[in-house]
Design a protein around this motif. Structure first.
Motif, short mmCIF file in Angstrom:
data_model
loop_
_atom_site.label_atom_id
_atom_site.label_comp_id
_atom_site.label_asym_id
_atom_site.label_seq_id
_atom_site.Cartn_x
_atom_site.Cartn_y
_atom_site.Cartn_z
N GLY A 64 44.11 75.17 -55.72
CA GLY A 64 44.23 75.29 -57.17
C GLY A 64 45.38 76.20 -57.54
O GLY A 64 46.52 75.98 -57.14
N ALA A 65 45.06 77.25 -58.26
CA ALA A 65 46.10 78.15 -58.75
C ALA A 65 46.80 78.90 -57.62
O ALA A 65 47.96 79.31 -57.76
CB ALA A 65 45.50 79.14 -59.75
N GLY A 66 46.10 79.09 -56.49
CA GLY A 66 46.71 79.83 -55.38
C GLY A 66 47.99 79.21 -54.88
O GLY A 66 48.92 79.91 -54.49
N VAL A 67 48.06 77.88 -54.89
CA VAL A 67 49.26 77.20 -54.40
C VAL A 67 50.47 77.49 -55.29
O VAL A 67 51.62 77.49 -54.84
CB VAL A 67 49.01 75.69 -54.30
CG1 VAL A 67 48.91 75.05 -55.68
CG2 VAL A 67 50.09 75.00 -53.48
N LEU A 68 50.22 77.78 -56.56
CA LEU A 68 51.32 77.99 -57.51
C LEU A 68 52.01 79.34 -57.31
O LEU A 68 53.17 79.50 -57.69
CB LEU A 68 50.80 77.88 -58.95
CG LEU A 68 50.17 76.54 -59.31
CD1 LEU A 68 49.60 76.58 -60.72
CD2 LEU A 68 51.20 75.42 -59.19
N ASN A 240 46.45 86.92 -51.53
CA ASN A 240 46.70 85.59 -52.07
C ASN A 240 46.29 84.50 -51.07
O ASN A 240 45.75 83.46 -51.46
CB ASN A 240 48.17 85.43 -52.43
CG ASN A 240 48.46 84.11 -53.13
OD1 ASN A 240 47.94 83.84 -54.20
ND2 ASN A 240 49.29 83.28 -52.50
N VAL A 241 46.53 84.74 -49.79
CA VAL A 241 46.12 83.78 -48.76
C VAL A 241 44.60 83.67 -48.72
O VAL A 241 44.04 82.56 -48.63
CB VAL A 241 46.68 84.19 -47.38
CG1 VAL A 241 46.06 83.34 -46.27
CG2 VAL A 241 48.19 84.04 -47.36
N VAL A 242 43.91 84.80 -48.78
CA VAL A 242 42.45 84.79 -48.79
C VAL A 242 41.94 84.00 -49.98
O VAL A 242 41.02 83.18 -49.87
CB VAL A 242 41.89 86.24 -48.82
CG1 VAL A 242 40.38 86.22 -49.04
CG2 VAL A 242 42.23 86.96 -47.52
N PHE A 243 42.53 84.25 -51.16
CA PHE A 243 42.12 83.51 -52.34
C PHE A 243 42.42 82.01 -52.20
O PHE A 243 41.61 81.16 -52.57
CB PHE A 243 42.83 84.05 -53.59
CG PHE A 243 42.60 83.22 -54.82
CD1 PHE A 243 41.46 83.41 -55.58
CD2 PHE A 243 43.50 82.24 -55.20
CE1 PHE A 243 41.22 82.62 -56.70
CE2 PHE A 243 43.27 81.46 -56.31
CZ PHE A 243 42.13 81.65 -57.07
N ALA A 244 43.60 81.70 -51.67
CA ALA A 244 44.03 80.30 -51.59
C ALA A 244 43.10 79.47 -50.71
O ALA A 244 42.83 78.30 -51.01
CB ALA A 244 45.46 80.22 -51.07
N TYR A 245 42.61 80.05 -49.63
CA TYR A 245 41.70 79.33 -48.74
C TYR A 245 40.24 79.39 -49.20
O TYR A 245 39.39 78.71 -48.65
CB TYR A 245 41.77 79.89 -47.33
CG TYR A 245 42.93 79.38 -46.50
CD1 TYR A 245 43.02 78.04 -46.15
CD2 TYR A 245 43.93 80.24 -46.04
CE1 TYR A 245 44.06 77.57 -45.38
CE2 TYR A 245 44.98 79.78 -45.26
CZ TYR A 245 45.04 78.44 -44.94
OH TYR A 245 46.08 77.97 -44.17
N ASN A 246 39.95 80.22 -50.17
CA ASN A 246 38.56 80.50 -50.52
C ASN A 246 37.88 79.27 -51.14
O ASN A 246 38.19 78.89 -52.28
CB ASN A 246 38.50 81.68 -51.49
CG ASN A 246 37.08 82.03 -51.89
OD1 ASN A 246 36.75 82.08 -53.06
ND2 ASN A 246 36.23 82.27 -50.91
#
Length: 463
Positions: A64-68, A240-246
């Motif tokens: 979602g938003a993490g990729v941005l 950010n990586v932790v959030f992106a994979y979460n």
């Protein structure tokens, strides 16, 4: 309230061999036969509860938003650090999903709160539920912030216009979708939204082909970053990586929705598919976003803002609309854990169990449990809208959520569950390989939770 119906006992020989769950033993041959038959039918019909649809839903919960904001972090720390962090994050996510699935099947519980209650104490359920709610509220706000950024880029509206648009999208789009009973309901939208983000990667590559490599990119800045990064910069990149994979907050419910019945092996396969899709997308955006938009001031808060100079291009216009569709789809997956926590809390207050909705009093053809579930969903949407109206920086909110909530949900609680499950079995020993790995994961998650939160707060205070 938002919990799935409790499925039949798990057909999983590996789980039955390690946990005394009290369910009948089932042969591995019969289990595999059931899984294969369910998978082939599920792939053909893309039905709710199939392995592939479940993997798509779980992927969408993460992507979602993490990729941005992936490329802006890459521009600060360099490709070497970013890609290594993504590889390690993928491995940890795989193991975390497996631990959560094992705990869900071993206890027959399909939410974080119910698992904590079954294995530990209601007080841990409340603490975990509150942190999970913070995770989902912050993530949902991030998705509405992205929608506001897209609207601002396309329309040139000011802050007032952005806020009005965020409210409109939240009320007219997010609220109606938020009341769906099952996560699997979103599987077709989830597949389309992943395709929408692939379009984003294509557009970034197109920008790179049109303009060439940014002038700020050299071998040094590309691989190691522009220099000047502090330990907090590197920590925020990990956040950010932790959030992106979460996506772990949806694992218990999606495990319970597997058909014909939950299986640790099938949920592990879901984890492999999910993590592979996430890694390829995040890695591609990191590399091409860095080369296309450079380092330093050239990298803005998100890829949406990076594409602003080209907003008159039909491809960029289509991409920005696709991004909005994608994050709005992702938004819905973060409502379910909030509903589960509300359901757990209300059930406890009413003195009811998780599987007695059928006996509840009914109003207008729906049980009171279901009406309260709908009310919790709509209330959570209102809170998320209020947060997104006040906060406009995507990077700030994602760094904080990744450190504070996502680390706890992903790496602190799941290993404790599995250790407690093993302690209930025979011949428990702390020197078992899985137990030692769980302890290591718990320690790492605790570090992310404490130091990562401090780093994110320090960065936000300096803005």
């Amino acid at each position: 309230m938002a919990t799935a119906a409790v499925p039949a006992p798990a057909c999983d020989p590996e789980l039955n061999s390690s946990v005394e769950s009290g369910t009948p033993e089932v042969s591995e041959q019969a289990c595999c036969k059931s899984d294969k038959g369910g998978d082939s039918a599920g792939i053909a019909r893309f039905r709710r509860g199939g392995t592939l649809p479940t993997a798509v839903c779980l992927s969408k919960a993460a992507i979602g938003a993490g990729v941005l904001s992936m490329s802006v972090h890459c521009a600060e720390v360099g490709l070497v650090y970013q890609l290594v962090a993504l590889v390690i994050g993928a491995a940890l996510t795989l193991w975390s999903i497996r631990l959560i699935a094992k705990a869900s099947i071993g206890t027959g519980c399909w939410s974080y709160e119910d698992i904590c209650d079954d294995l530990f104490h209601p007080s841990l359920s409340l603490l975990t539920g509150i942190i999970n709610v913070c995770n989902c509220l912050g993530s949902g706000a991030g998705y509405l912030i992205v929608c506001g950024q897209v609207f601002t880029v396309l329309s040139g509206a000011g802050e007032t216009g952005r806020r009005l648009f965020v409210v409109a999208v939240g009320v007219l789009v997010c609220a109606p979708l938020a009341v769906a009973r099952h996560v699997g309901f979103m599987r077709h939208l989830a597949a389309g939204s992943i395709a929408a983000l692939l379009l984003l990667v294509f557009t970034v590559v197109w920008c790179l082909a049109e303009d060439g490599v940014d002038e700020t990119i050299t071998p040094q800045t590309a691989w190691l970053g522009p220099g000047g990064a502090t330990v907090f910069t590197y920590m925020n990149s990990i956040n950010n990586v932790v959030f992106a994979y979460n996506n772990q907050f949806n694992v218990p419910q999606l495990t319970g929705e597997l058909t014909p019945q939950p299986s640790l092996r099938r949920m592990s396969n879901v984890g492999y598919i999910t993590t592979a899709m996430c890694f390829l997308l995040y890695g591609g955006v990191s590399v091409f976003g860095l080369l296309a938009f450079g380092v330093g001031d050239n990298q803005l808060d998100s890829l949406v803002l990076d594409l602003t100079p080209r907003r008159n291009s039909p491809l960029v216009l289509l991409t920005l609309l696709a991004v909005m569709f994608s994050v709005l789809t992702c938004f819905q997956f973060h409502i379910y854990p909030i509903r589960q926590f509300a359901g757990y809390t209300i059930r406890k207050a009413r003195g009811r169990s998780a599987d007695d909705e059928e006996t509840d009093v009914k109003y207008a053809g729906r049980s009171l449990t279901r009406w309260l579930d709908i009310a919790a969903a709509l209330a959570s949407v209102v809170v998320i809208i209020l947060v997104a109206v006040v906060i406009s920086s995507l990077k700030t909110i994602l760094d904080f959520i990744g450190a504070f909530a996502s680390a706890y949900i992903s790496y602190v609680v799941p290993p404790l569950w599995v250790i407690q499950l093993r302690r209930k079995g025979k011949a428990f020993t702390w020197m078992n390989a899985e137990v030692l790995f769980c302890l290591a994961l718990f320690g790492l998650g605790s570090f992310f939770f404490v130091f990562g939160t401090y780093s994110a707060v320090l960065d936000a205070a300096g803005r």
